[in-house]
Design a protein around this motif. Structure first.
Motif, PDB file in Angstrom:
ATOM      1  N   PRO A 510       0.813  -1.225   0.000  1.00 48.68           N
ATOM      2  CA  PRO A 510       0.000   0.000   0.000  1.00 48.68           C
ATOM      3  C   PRO A 510       0.843   1.270   0.000  1.00 48.68           C
ATOM      4  N   TYR A 511       2.004   1.227   0.667  1.00 48.53           N
ATOM      5  CA  TYR A 511       2.842   2.428   0.673  1.00 48.53           C
ATOM      6  C   TYR A 511       3.288   2.759  -0.748  1.00 48.53           C
ATOM      7  N   ALA A 512       3.844   1.770  -1.445  1.00 46.61           N
ATOM      8  CA  ALA A 512       4.341   2.012  -2.803  1.00 46.61           C
ATOM      9  C   ALA A 512       3.207   2.408  -3.738  1.00 46.61           C
ATOM     10  N   THR A 513       2.057   1.766  -3.582  1.00 48.79           N
ATOM     11  CA  THR A 513       0.926   2.076  -4.458  1.00 48.79           C
ATOM     12  C   THR A 513       0.449   3.507  -4.241  1.00 48.79           C
ATOM     13  N   GLY A 514       0.246   3.884  -2.972  1.00 44.54           N
ATOM     14  CA  GLY A 514      -0.199   5.243  -2.687  1.00 44.54           C
ATOM     15  C   GLY A 514       0.811   6.281  -3.105  1.00 44.54           C
ATOM     16  N   ARG A 515       2.061   5.997  -2.813  1.00 43.62           N
ATOM     17  CA  ARG A 515       3.129   6.926  -3.179  1.00 43.62           C
ATOM     18  C   ARG A 515       3.201   7.101  -4.693  1.00 43.62           C
ATOM     19  N   ALA A 516       3.043   5.986  -5.444  1.00 46.98           N
ATOM     20  CA  ALA A 516       3.095   6.057  -6.902  1.00 46.98           C
ATOM     21  C   ALA A 516       1.917   6.847  -7.460  1.00 46.98           C
ATOM     22  N   MET A 517       0.711   6.623  -6.934  1.00 46.61           N
ATOM     23  CA  MET A 517      -0.450   7.372  -7.417  1.00 46.61           C
ATOM     24  C   MET A 517      -0.265   8.866  -7.184  1.00 46.61           C
ATOM     25  N   GLU A 518       0.227   9.218  -6.008  1.00 48.49           N
ATOM     26  CA  GLU A 518       0.452  10.630  -5.726  1.00 48.49           C
ATOM     27  C   GLU A 518       1.527  11.215  -6.644  1.00 48.49           C
ATOM     28  N   SER A 519       2.560  10.440  -6.904  1.00 47.22           N
ATOM     29  CA  SER A 519       3.633  10.926  -7.782  1.00 47.22           C
ATOM     30  C   SER A 519       3.150  11.069  -9.215  1.00 47.22           C
ATOM     31  N   VAL A 520       2.288  10.148  -9.681  1.00 51.26           N
ATOM     32  CA  VAL A 520       1.698  10.294 -11.016  1.00 51.26           C
ATOM     33  C   VAL A 520       0.907  11.595 -11.080  1.00 51.26           C
TER      34      VAL A 520
END
Length: 697
Positions: A510-520
């Motif tokens: 979940p950390y990587a997924t959330g972080r990636a969505m925010e970065s996108v």
């Protein structure tokens, strides 16, 4: 270990001959090379201005003294080039060409010019040429593997000079005449022998000495080994060595005695004690050919003190070269590296060589752990872990650790590349990469080490892809995307972030997924696509809310509000900033609450609601006072002043401006800085941490 300061330029220049070693012979070659500098080129003869730097080529076999000749030429003509000398080695010890991108980056660093992490080779070489424009620089390119390496680095100015060292001609570079080296003249060769043996043994039997020079064909490397062998045996006659050299080619049944250097090397090697011979063979595994006592100790499984003594003995024989460095450091001469590697492959079992590599990597990991831990003196856990390490692995101070990291940086980066290329030591490679990232960030900072970190994260990605580790793939892609974004390559960053999102979903992280969505979302915002940015921030917000991460959710409300503000959708922006204010208030984050109120006031002003903006800004000032954030208070006072001026109250505006200046205590200049900081809040960009490759400590 040492607590001595380290010159950052010593890393690339450490292989240079010591200044006290007087150069021998090559009078004719030096004269020709110096004359070649003044020689009119083909462009000049045709009436055109020379478009590029003149290139001098010194060609010769390894061991012929080609690098020493280049260094002597540089020493003699360096005063003509007031902007200094740049040096680069274009081949690894095993002969692998160094990528032009890496060389250009090192040269830019030597010029103290920016080299964006992850920049393409063409961009870096263009930046190098631009940096050299208008300068008079002497460029020494040692051990060139081909013309394309040299051509890519040539300055576009005739005021510079490039001296290239290679094994043969550099076909493809115009107007280059090679200076091809043979052996030393007899007088110079005898003087080289005398340096090792003393004058007595040479003068009592000059014919034997001349015979030894003849059998060595005047090659400096072969003569150095012969002199080291004689120096270690004061009672041996020069004639005995010459005779043994003549017969050694017939005695070598494996075909290695085909050159003077290989013959004298095998003679010296065969008479080494067993432990020293094994150490010498294993040194061919040292990254970048650079060895310190810890590297030798780990490769051989011996104590550090004993390894240092063996290295000194090998250096006395000419089998190693001591490096001019604040730390005890040596290098394997390039001409000997292929022979050492051949001996290691033939006399040591593959499992033994792999074990030696593993020991070396494990020692490097532990040194990096110690290097980082010395900076964490406020942590009881770090102090306890540091105290539990063996004394030879500890650093006396953070400064000593930083010096070690700076000096050993080329070897550490080479160790990381070799560990990943090996493919069979991936667990150790992951630990090494993780600790190298942490040590560099701890001592140099993320920005200063960004170029090295980009390469390290690329290696992490290689290992993670090979081993099927989606969580580490996601972390590496996020780190690479962040570095791409910081250097303006937003579309490349967006592609990295999307790949990180896929990897994070595969890993169910979940950390990587959330972080990636925010970065996108951040990348789309940077590209001006505010609808997509708001959509991706909304997806990240939904995940944070579902996981009950209230602080992150409040921050994301602010990012969505900022995106709507950029798009001119002030109603949506106000709703999201109010949600951010409420979230930070519930979380008890006073400083974040004050900043969110500040942004809400800004949007109210944009939306044409000056009275609401004034009340919100006054409330924000009170919360900033509670947060004890003087700079934010000053920025808000300036905003109040602007709002009051628009409302027709210049007297009150002057009072607030004066209050801001008093708060900062520096007058108008600092107030302008606070206003700039306040303006930066509008972007709502949240710095995300750089994650390391693994979780092992």
């Amino acid at each position: 270990m040492t607590d001595q300061a380290v010159d950052t330029d010593s890393v690339r220049e450490s292989a240079h001959p010591a200044p006290e070693d007087r150069f021998l012979g090559r009078t004719r070659e030096l004269k020709e090379l110096r004359a070649d500098i003044e020689r009119a080129g083909l462009d000049t003869l045709s009436g055109r201005k020379a478009p590029r730097a003149r290139v001098l080529l010194i060609a010769g076999r390894p061991g012929s003294g080609r690098t020493a000749l280049a260094e002597e030429l540089v020493r003699q003509v360096a005063d003509r080039y007031p902007d200094g000398v740049l040096r680069a080695r274009l081949s690894e010890p095993d002969g692998t060409p160094v990528p032009v991108e890496r060389t250009a980056r090192e040269l830019l660093a030597a010029l103290e010019l920016p080299a964006p992490p992850g920049a393409a080779e063409d961009d870096l070489t263009a930046a190098l040429r631009a940096g050299l424009a208008g300068r008079r620089v002497l460029l020494l390119l040692d051990d060139a593997a081909g013309a394309e390496q040299v051509d890519a680095l040539l300055p576009d100015t005739p005021d510079c000079l490039a001296v290239a060292v290679s094994g043969g001609p550099l076909t493809g570079i115009a107007d280059v005449r090679p200076c091809t080296l043979g052996g030393l003249d007899t007088k110079s060769a005898l003087e080289l022998l005398t340096r090792h043996t003393g004058s007595v043994r040479i003068t009592v039997d000059p014919r034997a000495a001349e015979g030894l020079v003849e059998v060595c064909q005047g090659q400096p490397a072969a003569l150095t080994l012969a002199g080291g062998w004689l120096a270690a045996r004061p009672k041996a006659a020069v004639s005995d060595l010459a005779k043994r050299m003549r017969t050694y080619a017939e005695e070598c049944e494996d075909g290695t005695g085909t050159t003077p250097l290989s013959r004298v090397f095998r003679l010296v090697y065969d008479e080494l004690p067993g432990p020293a011979a094994r150490t010498l063979r294993l040194l061919s595994l040292a990254p970048a050919g650079l060895i310190d006592p810890h590297t030798a100790s780990a490769l051989t499984g011996s104590e550090v003190g004993g390894a240092r003594a063996v290295l000194d003995d090998l250096a006395a024989l000419g089998l190693l070269r001591a490096v001019d460095s604040p730390l005890p450091e040596y290098e394997v001469p390039g001409c000997l590296h292929p022979m050492l590697r051949s001996l290691a492959d033939s006399q040591d079992r593959p499992a033994e060589l792999q074990l030696a590599r593993a020991r070396m990597l494990e020692r490097t990991v532990r040194l990096l752990q110690s290097c980082r831990a010395i900076t964490e003196t406020d942590s009881p856990q770090a102090r306890e872990k540091l105290a539990g390490m063996p004394r030879p692995l500890r650093f006396p101070s953070p400064r000593a650790a930083a010096d070690w990291l700076r000096v050993r940086r080329p070897a550490l980066l080479a160790a990381a590349r070799l560990a990943v290329a090996d493919g069979e030591l991936d667990t150790l490679a992951r630990r090494l990469l993780s600790q190298l990232v942490r040590a560099m960030v701890a001592h140099f900072g993320t920005q200063a080490a960004a170029a090295d970190l980009y390469g390290i994260h690329g290696l992490v990605l290689d290992v993670a892809g090979r081993r099927g580790l989606p969580r580490e793939q996601a972390a590496a892609l996020l780190n690479l995307g962040d570095l791409d974004a910081q250097t303006g390559r937003t579309r490349a960053a967006l592609a990295r972030y999307r790949a990180a999102l896929d990897a994070g979903r595969e890993a169910r992280d979940p950390y990587a997924t959330g972080r990636a969505m925010e970065s996108v979302g951040g990348a789309h915002q940077e590209l001006g696509d505010y609808d997509r940015a708001a959509d991706w921030f909304g997806r990240a917000l939904a995940q944070r809310l579902a996981r009950g991460e209230r602080a992150e959710a409040a921050r994301l409300y602010g990012r969505i509000g900022t995106t709507h503000t950029y798009a001119g959708r002030y109603g949506e922006a106000l709703r999201n900033w109010r949600a951010a204010v409420a979230g930070h208030r519930k979380n008890g984050d006073v400083a974040a609450h004050a900043r969110a109120l500040s942004e809400l006031a800004r949007v109210q002003e944009y939306a044409g609601r000056p009275q609401e903006s004034l009340r919100t800004c006054q409330e924000a000032v009170e919360w900033a006072r509670r947060a004890e954030d003087a700079r934010l208070q000053a920025a808000l006072q300036l905003r109040l002043a602007d709002t009051l001026e628009r409302l027709g109250d210049p007297a009150a505006a002057r009072l607030h401006r004066a209050a801001a200046e008093r708060m900062l205590g520096e007058g108008p200049g600092e107030a302008d800085s606070a206003e700039s900081e306040d303006s930066d809040l509008e972007h709502g960009v949240s710095a995300c941490e750089i994650r390391s490759a693994g979780t092992e400590d």
